[in-house]
Design a protein around this motif. Structure first.
Motif, PDB file in Angstrom:
ATOM      1  N   ARG A  67     -59.417  81.098  32.806  1.00 24.15           N
ATOM      2  CA  ARG A  67     -58.333  81.273  31.846  1.00 24.15           C
ATOM      3  C   ARG A  67     -58.669  82.290  30.757  1.00 24.15           C
ATOM      4  N   SER A  73     -49.849  84.910  36.626  1.00 23.43           N
ATOM      5  CA  SER A  73     -50.653  83.972  35.836  1.00 23.43           C
ATOM      6  C   SER A  73     -49.864  82.713  35.507  1.00 23.43           C
ATOM      7  N   PRO A  90     -50.971  88.156  30.439  1.00 25.47           N
ATOM      8  CA  PRO A  90     -51.225  86.991  31.289  1.00 25.47           C
ATOM      9  C   PRO A  90     -51.759  85.815  30.472  1.00 25.47           C
ATOM     10  N   ARG A 150     -53.713  83.709  31.838  1.00 22.52           N
ATOM     11  CA  ARG A 150     -54.996  83.483  32.487  1.00 22.52           C
ATOM     12  C   ARG A 150     -55.267  84.704  33.363  1.00 22.52           C
ATOM     13  N   PRO A 188     -54.995  86.121  36.660  1.00 25.18           N
ATOM     14  CA  PRO A 188     -54.223  85.678  37.830  1.00 25.18           C
ATOM     15  C   PRO A 188     -55.045  85.736  39.115  1.00 25.18           C
TER      16      PRO A 188
END
Length: 346
Positions: free
Chosen positions: A121, A216, A286, A288, A290
């Motif tokens: 993450r 994400s 994002p 996290r 992705p």
């Protein structure tokens, strides 16, 4: 005359013996086994970039793998290795001679390291993983990750940078520095984004970075690979209609807590560009790093008419999808009842 000849013969014999003695010594210095790995756990030595010859000797002495440091130093000097030291992770072999060892170290022929990262993450976690495998320090990596000028040259900013990294296993040299790591990731990124993938993104009205942002969110919504294209299709439907995504992962990101299992109405009031309950469109970056599965799910999103989804009340990890708000509300009511039954308040 005879005595003179005898003395000369004796002299030559002594010279030959001396030559044999020193020749044998030099031969042993060069070709005799001088690496002993019988008492060590790993056959590798790690030489930092810019190491001096004194530092190299200290590394070898500390490892305890060299039986005779004097002979090693003699061969190294003869081969002018002290001025040609190359950093890296080198694999030793039991019984290596000084000649083979110096040749290997001088050539820079090192063994690569496998660096694996997935399900990440935060960039801080990525820096920790990479820093734990390579010579580069995690703090040095993080410093580069927030260097706006540098990452701007790559086509990213500090919010979109997570899109650059593709989870996988990579072979890297141990002495790769921070910029070397990022450059390698950029090459992998460019390799992933083929003309076909870029064309698919354009067909959906998305840039490559926007694909990563949506991927994400999809990754956070479902861990079920077979469901990801369905979820991606739903969010694309909402984007096309100008509807707010109302994606729980973006709100959890805004709140800084992905452990939340039950979001409250008060949470939806947080003022953050990542709060897609409050603001339309995609968030700035994002939520996290992705996954490749998430990216491919967006690029190959399933075509359908669903606009709403809610986690299934059986807690299977899958979702109930709905085309209308009334259908969605019924699905959500069942899920809330199950949350209450299980005593999940937050």
């Amino acid at each position: 005359m005879t005595r003179r000849i005898k003395r000369m013969g004796l002299f030559f014999i002594v010279l030959v013996l001396i030559a044999v003695l020193f020749g044998g010594r030099f031969y042993r210095y060069i070709n005799a086994a001088n690496v002993d790995l019988s008492h060590v756990e790993t056959p590798y030595i790690y030489i930092p970039n810019g190491a001096s010859f004194s530092e190299l000797k200290a590394i070898l002495e500390g490892s305890g793998v060299i039986k005779d440091m004097v002979s090693f130093e003699w061969v190294a000097q003869k081969k002018e290795y002290p001025n040609r030291i190359k950093g890296g992770r080198y694999k030793l072999e039991d019984g290596m001679s000084n000649n083979r060892l110096v040749n290997m170290l001088r050539s820079g022929k090192q063994e690569p390291v496998n660096v694996t990262f997935n399900n990440i993450r935060e960039l801080e976690r990525l820096a920790e993983i990479v820093g734990g495998k390579l010579m580069v320090d995690s703090a040095e990596l993080m410093s580069l990750f927030v260097n706006d000028e540098y990452i701007g040259t790559l086509g990213f900013d500090r919010y979109t940078l997570p899109a650059l990294f593709l989870p996988n296993t990579y072979q890297l040299y141990w002495n790769t520095d921070a910029r070397g790591f990022v450059k390698r990731m950029k090459r992998e990124y460019d390799s992933f984004w083929t003309s076909e993938k870029q064309s698919k993104a354009r067909e959906k009205g998305l840039t490559m970075i926007e694909v990563a942002i949506l991927a994400s969110i999809v990754d956070e919504e479902t861990q079920m690979v077979d469901e990801k294209p369905m979820v991606a299709g739903l969010y694309l439907n909402r984007l096309k209609r100008g509807m707010r995504l109302q994606a729980d992962p973006t709100l959890k990101y805004a709140l800084g807590d992905f452990s939340i299992k039950r979001l409250l109405n008060a949470d939806k009031e947080v003022d953050s560009p990542y709060n897609t309950y409050k603001y339309a469109g995609l968030p700035p970056g994002p939520v996290r790093i992705p996954s490749v599965a998430g990216l491919n799910a967006v690029l190959n999103a399933k075509s359908h008419k669903y606009l709403y989804m809610c986690a299934k009340e059986d807690f299977s990890g899958y979702h109930n999808f709905a085309k209308t708000l009334s259908q969605h509300n019924a699905n959500a009511a069942r899920y809330r009842r199950e949350l209450n039954r299980r005593g999940i308040r937050r």
